[in-house]
Design an enzyme around this catalytic site. Structure first.
Site, PDB file in Angstrom:
ATOM      1  N   HIS A 108       0.815  -1.052   0.038  1.00  0.00           N
ATOM      2  CA  HIS A 108       0.167   0.050  -0.080  1.00  0.00           C
ATOM      3  C   HIS A 108       0.796   1.260  -0.006  1.00  0.00           C
ATOM      4  O   HIS A 108       1.586   1.290   0.835  1.00  0.00           O
ATOM      5  CB  HIS A 108      -0.898  -0.071   1.096  1.00  0.00           C
ATOM      6  CG  HIS A 108      -1.929   1.044   1.177  1.00  0.00           C
ATOM      7  ND1 HIS A 108      -3.057   1.079   0.571  1.00  0.00           N
ATOM      8  CD2 HIS A 108      -1.707   2.419   1.701  1.00  0.00           C
ATOM      9  CE1 HIS A 108      -3.567   2.500   0.875  1.00  0.00           C
ATOM     10  NE2 HIS A 108      -2.745   3.125   1.438  1.00  0.00           N
ATOM     11  N   CYS A 109       0.745   2.153  -1.178  1.00  0.00           N
ATOM     12  CA  CYS A 109       1.632   3.309  -1.192  1.00  0.00           C
ATOM     13  C   CYS A 109       0.881   4.406  -0.423  1.00  0.00           C
ATOM     14  O   CYS A 109       0.032   4.803  -0.836  1.00  0.00           O
ATOM     15  CB  CYS A 109       1.976   3.392  -2.516  1.00  0.00           C
ATOM     16  SG  CYS A 109       3.300   4.712  -2.803  1.00  0.00           S
ATOM     17  N   PRO A 110       1.676   5.045   0.506  1.00  0.00           N
ATOM     18  CA  PRO A 110       0.903   6.172   1.193  1.00  0.00           C
ATOM     19  C   PRO A 110       1.054   7.378   0.394  1.00  0.00           C
ATOM     20  O   PRO A 110       0.444   8.340   0.413  1.00  0.00           O
ATOM     21  CB  PRO A 110       1.867   6.189   2.194  1.00  0.00           C
ATOM     22  CG  PRO A 110       3.210   5.503   2.252  1.00  0.00           C
ATOM     23  CD  PRO A 110       2.806   4.610   1.234  1.00  0.00           C
TER      24      PRO A 110
END
Ligand SMILES: [Zn+2]
Ligand SMILES: [Zn+2]
Length: 296
Positions: free
Chosen positions: A119-121
């Protein structure tokens, strides 16, 4: 009449409150006020230091529901859900739905993601089957852009930095406001580009290594554990999604013919990845290639 009175009462109340507040401030000694401010500041610092996102109510609820998840997992398996046409390896405890191979549940997006990488913030989104290529291309070309910018502006940066450094000398150089802003902007640009090139470059290299091995970021940890477990038993672990370095890249980038290196890699392309993310049969040319290698 009543309307006029309320019109006057509102501002009067506000003035009274302001006066009371000023009176309180005057009464409050400066030492006490300073102590109160320090106490509040310390409280904010302590809370920031001890803040733990895993200590939230969501984590506590998840932990409390763990026996129920276990029950659901086993009951659903016993009932036979997941033995249908979808090739599943497990059941998602959160979605209570069959989970295909390489799929993982993202607790931030609150859904199962096909071939989930992470999951890329920064993107505020999951990187998975359908956008993994876009993510890597973005990182790669962004790194190239930052390296080009840092390298190309090296001379300008040195000049600007030297100009800033001479401000403390006597007599001070007579730079105009516009020149000073330009110098500082150039230094800022160079430092920003270099730091992004370093950080994003490291991330790109790491993802390139993973793609070469036919793994995602999550699978890297799973495969490492599995490799150790099998090694202890004297067996060798084999990653079924690893078709060889070059073939892994071809599958990842969607390169089927030589021309695709130009049209699908160097130029922007909206082609879909191989497969539907549910089943993981290698493309026909990979199977044919492997068969010919085995025959030799
Ligand atoms: Zn799920
Ligand atoms: Zn996510």
């Amino acid at each position: 009449m009543r309307g006029q009175r309320s019109l006057l009462l509102g501002p009067a109340r506000l003035c009274l409150r302001l006066l009371l507040l000023l009176g309180y401030r005057r009464r409050c000694p400066p030492l006490l006020r300073g102590l109160v401010q320090r106490w509040r500041y310390g409280k904010v610092c302590l809370r920031s230091l001890l803040y733990n996102s895993f200590g939230g109510s969501d984590t506590a609820v998840d932990a409390a529901f763990e026996p129920i998840y276990w029950l659901v997992d086993n009951v659903i398996r016993w009932c036979g859900v997941g033995r249908n046409d979808i090739a599943t390896v497990s059941i998602c405890k959160k979605c209570i739905y069959p989970k295909p191979a390489r799929t993982h549940h993202c607790s931030i997006c609150n859904r199962c993601v096909l071939k989930m990488d992470h999951h890329c913030p920064w993107l505020n989104n999951c990187v998975g089957h359908y956008n993994h290529r876009y993510f890597f291309s973005f990182c790669f070309f962004m790194t190239l852009g930052c390296v080009y910018c840092s390298y190309g502006s090296w001379d300008l940066f040195r000049e600007a930095y030297a100009a800033i450094e001479t401000y403390h000398q006597t007599p001070p150089p007579t730079f105009s406001f516009r020149e000073r802003v330009t110098h500082k902007s150039l230094v800022y640009l160079w430092f920003l580009c270099s730091s992004v090139a370093l950080a994003l470059g490291a991330l790109t290299v790491w993802h390139a290594v993973l793609i070469s091995r036919g793994e995602t970021s999550i699978e890297r940890h799973i495969n490492k554990k599995e490799r150790r477990r099998l090694q202890a038993k004297g067996r060798v672990f084999r990653n079924h999604y690893n078709y060889g370095c070059l073939d892994n890249w071809k599958v990842f980038l969607g390169v089927d013919t030589g021309r695709h290196w130009l049209t699908r890699v160097l130029l922007p392309s909206s082609h879909l990845p191989h497969g539907n993310g549910m089943t993981w049969d290698p493309p026909p040319w990979v199977t044919a290639h492997s068969a010919s290698v085995m025959a030799v």
